[in-house]
Design a protein around this motif. Structure first.
Motif, PDB file in Angstrom:
ATOM      1  N   LEU A 191      41.859  44.615  54.149  1.00  0.00           N
ATOM      2  CA  LEU A 191      42.465  45.110  52.913  1.00  0.00           C
ATOM      3  C   LEU A 191      42.097  46.563  52.688  1.00  0.00           C
ATOM      4  O   LEU A 191      41.113  47.077  53.238  1.00  0.00           O
ATOM      5  CB  LEU A 191      42.047  44.264  51.709  1.00  0.00           C
ATOM      6  CG  LEU A 191      40.632  44.376  51.142  1.00  0.00           C
ATOM      7  CD1 LEU A 191      40.535  45.479  50.109  1.00  0.00           C
ATOM      8  CD2 LEU A 191      40.180  43.072  50.529  1.00  0.00           C
ATOM      9  N   ASP A 204      41.947  49.151  49.035  1.00  0.00           N
ATOM     10  CA  ASP A 204      42.159  49.233  47.592  1.00  0.00           C
ATOM     11  C   ASP A 204      41.809  50.618  47.047  1.00  0.00           C
ATOM     12  O   ASP A 204      41.729  50.810  45.828  1.00  0.00           O
ATOM     13  CB  ASP A 204      41.366  48.146  46.847  1.00  0.00           C
ATOM     14  CG  ASP A 204      39.873  48.190  47.112  1.00  0.00           C
ATOM     15  OD1 ASP A 204      39.369  49.237  47.577  1.00  0.00           O
ATOM     16  OD2 ASP A 204      39.194  47.176  46.853  1.00  0.00           O
ATOM     17  N   SER A 205      41.633  51.592  47.943  1.00  0.00           N
ATOM     18  CA  SER A 205      41.306  52.961  47.543  1.00  0.00           C
ATOM     19  C   SER A 205      41.751  53.898  48.664  1.00  0.00           C
ATOM     20  O   SER A 205      41.868  53.479  49.816  1.00  0.00           O
ATOM     21  CB  SER A 205      39.802  53.108  47.326  1.00  0.00           C
ATOM     22  OG  SER A 205      39.368  52.301  46.255  1.00  0.00           O
ATOM     23  N   LEU A 236      43.180  55.445  44.933  1.00  0.00           N
ATOM     24  CA  LEU A 236      44.348  55.219  44.080  1.00  0.00           C
ATOM     25  C   LEU A 236      44.503  56.364  43.090  1.00  0.00           C
ATOM     26  O   LEU A 236      43.524  56.987  42.680  1.00  0.00           O
ATOM     27  CB  LEU A 236      44.219  53.915  43.288  1.00  0.00           C
ATOM     28  CG  LEU A 236      44.208  52.580  44.024  1.00  0.00           C
ATOM     29  CD1 LEU A 236      44.169  51.444  43.011  1.00  0.00           C
ATOM     30  CD2 LEU A 236      45.412  52.430  44.931  1.00  0.00           C
ATOM     31  N   ALA A 279      38.722  49.906  51.951  1.00  0.00           N
ATOM     32  CA  ALA A 279      38.261  48.946  50.957  1.00  0.00           C
ATOM     33  C   ALA A 279      37.034  49.518  50.264  1.00  0.00           C
ATOM     34  O   ALA A 279      36.034  49.813  50.918  1.00  0.00           O
ATOM     35  CB  ALA A 279      37.941  47.611  51.615  1.00  0.00           C
ATOM     36  N   ASP A 284      36.281  48.305  46.675  1.00  0.00           N
ATOM     37  CA  ASP A 284      35.834  47.356  45.652  1.00  0.00           C
ATOM     38  C   ASP A 284      35.846  45.904  46.122  1.00  0.00           C
ATOM     39  O   ASP A 284      34.950  45.145  45.800  1.00  0.00           O
ATOM     40  CB  ASP A 284      36.709  47.483  44.399  1.00  0.00           C
ATOM     41  CG  ASP A 284      36.564  48.837  43.744  1.00  0.00           C
ATOM     42  OD1 ASP A 284      35.416  49.252  43.533  1.00  0.00           O
ATOM     43  OD2 ASP A 284      37.586  49.479  43.455  1.00  0.00           O
ATOM     44  N   PHE A 335      36.564  39.963  44.842  1.00  0.00           N
ATOM     45  CA  PHE A 335      36.707  41.231  44.140  1.00  0.00           C
ATOM     46  C   PHE A 335      35.941  41.184  42.824  1.00  0.00           C
ATOM     47  O   PHE A 335      35.712  40.118  42.254  1.00  0.00           O
ATOM     48  CB  PHE A 335      38.180  41.556  43.890  1.00  0.00           C
ATOM     49  CG  PHE A 335      38.969  40.469  43.215  1.00  0.00           C
ATOM     50  CD1 PHE A 335      39.138  40.458  41.837  1.00  0.00           C
ATOM     51  CD2 PHE A 335      39.536  39.444  43.955  1.00  0.00           C
ATOM     52  CE1 PHE A 335      39.857  39.458  41.216  1.00  0.00           C
ATOM     53  CE2 PHE A 335      40.255  38.438  43.337  1.00  0.00           C
ATOM     54  CZ  PHE A 335      40.414  38.438  41.964  1.00  0.00           C
ATOM     55  N   LYS A 375      37.380  45.295  38.129  1.00  0.00           N
ATOM     56  CA  LYS A 375      38.568  45.924  38.682  1.00  0.00           C
ATOM     57  C   LYS A 375      39.818  45.061  38.510  1.00  0.00           C
ATOM     58  O   LYS A 375      40.801  45.246  39.245  1.00  0.00           O
ATOM     59  CB  LYS A 375      38.355  46.237  40.164  1.00  0.00           C
ATOM     60  CG  LYS A 375      37.186  47.166  40.434  1.00  0.00           C
ATOM     61  CD  LYS A 375      37.347  48.526  39.768  1.00  0.00           C
ATOM     62  CE  LYS A 375      36.164  49.426  40.079  1.00  0.00           C
ATOM     63  NZ  LYS A 375      36.279  50.751  39.420  1.00  0.00           N
ATOM     64  N   LYS A 401      43.730  46.090  39.306  1.00  0.00           N
ATOM     65  CA  LYS A 401      43.817  47.182  40.276  1.00  0.00           C
ATOM     66  C   LYS A 401      44.682  46.790  41.464  1.00  0.00           C
ATOM     67  O   LYS A 401      44.654  45.652  41.927  1.00  0.00           O
ATOM     68  CB  LYS A 401      42.410  47.552  40.762  1.00  0.00           C
ATOM     69  CG  LYS A 401      42.386  48.723  41.741  1.00  0.00           C
ATOM     70  CD  LYS A 401      40.971  49.044  42.185  1.00  0.00           C
ATOM     71  CE  LYS A 401      40.961  50.253  43.115  1.00  0.00           C
ATOM     72  NZ  LYS A 401      39.602  50.590  43.583  1.00  0.00           N
ATOM     73  N   ALA A 438      45.857  46.537  45.288  1.00  0.00           N
ATOM     74  CA  ALA A 438      45.266  46.414  46.618  1.00  0.00           C
ATOM     75  C   ALA A 438      46.372  46.037  47.593  1.00  0.00           C
ATOM     76  O   ALA A 438      47.460  45.615  47.197  1.00  0.00           O
ATOM     77  CB  ALA A 438      44.147  45.378  46.634  1.00  0.00           C
ATOM     78  N   THR A 441      51.188  43.775  49.173  1.00  0.00           N
ATOM     79  CA  THR A 441      50.399  44.321  48.072  1.00  0.00           C
ATOM     80  C   THR A 441      50.160  43.240  47.033  1.00  0.00           C
ATOM     81  O   THR A 441      50.942  42.289  46.904  1.00  0.00           O
ATOM     82  CB  THR A 441      51.108  45.510  47.409  1.00  0.00           C
ATOM     83  OG1 THR A 441      52.405  45.096  46.952  1.00  0.00           O
ATOM     84  CG2 THR A 441      51.253  46.669  48.374  1.00  0.00           C
ATOM     85  N   TYR A 469      44.575  42.761  41.739  1.00  0.00           N
ATOM     86  CA  TYR A 469      43.441  41.875  41.526  1.00  0.00           C
ATOM     87  C   TYR A 469      43.645  41.105  40.221  1.00  0.00           C
ATOM     88  O   TYR A 469      43.668  41.688  39.142  1.00  0.00           O
ATOM     89  CB  TYR A 469      42.142  42.670  41.454  1.00  0.00           C
ATOM     90  CG  TYR A 469      41.678  43.238  42.775  1.00  0.00           C
ATOM     91  CD1 TYR A 469      41.895  42.556  43.965  1.00  0.00           C
ATOM     92  CD2 TYR A 469      40.998  44.454  42.836  1.00  0.00           C
ATOM     93  CE1 TYR A 469      41.456  43.073  45.172  1.00  0.00           C
ATOM     94  CE2 TYR A 469      40.550  44.969  44.042  1.00  0.00           C
ATOM     95  CZ  TYR A 469      40.785  44.277  45.209  1.00  0.00           C
ATOM     96  OH  TYR A 469      40.362  44.782  46.421  1.00  0.00           O
TER      97      TYR A 469
END
Length: 592
Positions: free
Chosen positions: A191, A193-194, A196, A300, A302, A323, A327, A330, A332, A355, A358
């Motif tokens: 995954l 998640d950043s 963002l 990744a 978080d 997670f 967050k 958010k 991801a 996509t 969370y």
């Protein structure tokens, strides 16, 4: 018999695949009343014939006839028992589709003496290779959602609380090219998640390093994007970052759905990856549609996901995404990838990228549900007031990045953030789960309890049986406002009280007192309200502990300005049942 049809059973695969190589097929015979056809009394009453849609590479039928003799070949005869005949379709050495025709005789239920009034049915059965060809990520339902916490629940010692993380089950279904479940193979998950942009103030966020003009090099290790700034966007792409390409979004380019690791940043517009993209040549020749692919690059920060799982007998593998509750809301992106077959001499990598946001917990048991709280619950007429709309999941954690819609009803005109009548608040919910806006109800003459604002977000509303969530007071009335106006967790709670006159102006130098009551537990004012300042504001602190095991308590604190008969504001408190906070299995102290 007056009707006949076939029903396939288990999937079948080619010889040498390791999968099942004989598919059991049932033949159903029924009479005019829809009941099983009579038994044929020692003769055969079903003929089974097979052809394939390609070269026959060894496929054949097998079964036992009415005389108890085992038969195999391209055509066999059977006898039904209680309207049911059984035979097997046996695999060959290559993938194929077998077209099977079954025939019976309506005249005398006997095919050994020829066909006088035949009835027949035709069906197709796939024999596939079991090699992974397609993957699709799926989240079945939130029954596969876990609230993580320690198991030695002891309220007095302060243990047994949530550990601040959620776990969500993620499944992937793998198929071969014939549509059968892919045979067991290892699937890799990952995954990002950043980084963002825009989370949480503008919503769930967007990937800071992304675009819609990506160009993966078919069969090569280069990736370009004419609009990219790989050196500078979000401080640049890092070696080891994951590049996701949504090839499935472009018809005919499913083979370029990719999740690959960045090896080197060549320039602002070009990356080198550590493996080759698929050749995108499933048609027999390479398809190159150039720079049209959506993509994102990131890492990744978080969350995490269990790295591998194996496809089971039904072609499904399940892993778990973890997670932090800080967050929720958010954006991801997750991926699943596995090794497919050899195409034009090159091993394919089969990938799916999806996509998600969370998620928070909608409900847990009867006591815990997600909620929306609007504060204060009373504002002055004909003047500006700040309103706060906060979203929490069922465990009381803030839901971030959610857009809040609103509407005004009643006398006069209502607006928020300058928009009149209804709309969406300018800001999404922030890290505290709250969105703030400037509300004004103008043209209020007589007032009344039906004048005010309603709010909604994500299927939640604060209108719990009341006509409005935030009521507009009678014109000219002195009012006391409390923010927040409701709490659903334990601990020390800071509350801001605001005393305003009929024109919405703060009243300074006023005394405010508070007292609390509850159905159990502890609820008390630990710091009495301060004297109102120049803006009419006063600070106070309340301690609440209304949680229990297999139970919970409720209460309220009432604040009064200027002594008896003065304006009041009420703040409500609700505890939780600790035994419903931890899943999947509460600690033993909770009982069965």
């Amino acid at each position: 018999p007056t009707s006949i049809h076939t029903v396939g059973g288990n999937p079948s695969y080619i010889n040498g695949s390791g999968g099942n190589q004989a598919q059991t097929i049932l033949v159903h015979l029924k009479d005019a009343d829809g009941l099983p056809a009579m038994n044929p009394n020692g003769v055969n009453n079903i003929i089974v014939d097979m052809v394939t849609d390609g070269n026959n590479t060894g496929e054949f039928l097998s079964g036992t006839n009415a005389q108890g003799i085992f038969q195999q070949g391209q055509s066999i005869k059977l006898a039904s028992a209680d309207g049911l005949g059984v035979f097997a379709l046996n695999s060959g050495s290559s993938p194929n589709t077998a077209v099977v025709t079954v025939t019976s005789d309506r005249a005398d239920n006997n095919v050994d003496n020829g066909l006088q009034d035949p009835i027949y049915s035709e069906n197709s059965f796939v024999i596939s290779d079991g090699v992974l060809f397609g993957l699709d990520i799926t989240i079945a339902n939130l029954n596969n959602f876990f609230i993580n916490g320690v198991t030695n629940l002891d309220l007095e010692a302060g243990t047994g609380q949530l550990d601040g993380t959620y776990t969500l089950g993620i499944s992937v279904i793998g198929t071969d090219k014939g549509g059968n479940p892919a045979l067991p193979t290892t699937i890799q998950f990952g995954l990002i998640d950043s980084p963002l942009d825009g989370f949480p103030n503008d919503g769930p966020g967007v990937f800071a390093i992304s675009g819609s003009d990506g160009d993966p090099q078919e069969g090569g290790n280069q990736f370009t994007s004419a609009s990219a700034n790989f050196f500078t966007d979000a401080n640049g792409v890092q070696p080891g970052d994951t590049l996701l390409v949504w090839g499935e979004d472009i018809h005919g380019n499913e083979d370029l759905e990719s999740a690959v690791s960045v090896n080197f940043v060549n320039s602002q517009t070009r990356l080198t990856i550590n493996e080759s993209f698929n050749r995108n040549d499933l048609t027999g020749s390479v398809i190159n549609d150039l720079g049209i692919f959506p993509y994102a690059v990131g890492r990744a920060l978080d969350g995490n996901i269990e790295a591998t799982a194996t496809l089971g007998d039904n072609g499904v593998a399940t892993t778990y995404l973890n997670f932090p509750v800080s967050k929720l809301g958010k954006l991801a992106a997750i991926y699943a990838k596995g090794v497919g077959g050899v195409n034009n001499g090159v091993n394919r990598v089969v990938t799916d990228v999806e996509t998600l946001i969370y998620p928070g917990l909608a409900s847990l048991g009867d006591d815990l549900t997600a909620r929306l709280v609007a504060s204060p619950n009373l504002i002055p007429a004909n003047s500006d007031s700040l309103v706060y709309v906060c979203l929490y999941d069922a465990a009381g954690h803030p839901l971030q990045g959610r857009q809040v819609s609103w509407g005004y009803s009643g006398e006069g005109t209502g607006s928020i953030d300058g928009q009149v009548g209804s709309g969406v608040m300018d800001n999404a919910t922030g890290s505290d789960g709250c969105a703030v806006g400037v509300a004004n109800a103008s043209g209020i003459v007589t007032g009344g309890g039906n004048n005010g604002f309603n709010f909604a977000a994500g299927g939640l509303t604060c209108n719990n049986g009341n006509s409005v969530c935030v009521q507009v007071a009678e014109p000219g009335a002195t009012i006391l406002m409390a923010n927040p106006s409701a709490f659903f967790s334990s601990g020390g709670k800071d509350i801001v009280l605001t005393l305003v006159d009929g024109g919405g102006n703060g009243i300074p130098g006023a005394n405010i007192t508070g007292e609390c009551s509850s159905t159990g537990g502890v609820l008390e004012v630990t710091s009495q309200p301060t004297i109102t300042d120049a803006n009419g504001n006063s600070d106070t602190t309340v301690f609440a502990y209304l949680d229990d095991i297999n139970n919970f308590f409720t209460g309220e604190c009432t604040f009064t300005a200027g002594g008896n008969g003065g304006p009041q504001a009420t703040v409500t408190f609700t505890g939780v049942d600790e035994c419903q906070r931890i899943s999947p299995a509460p600690p033993a102290v909770c009982g069965p």
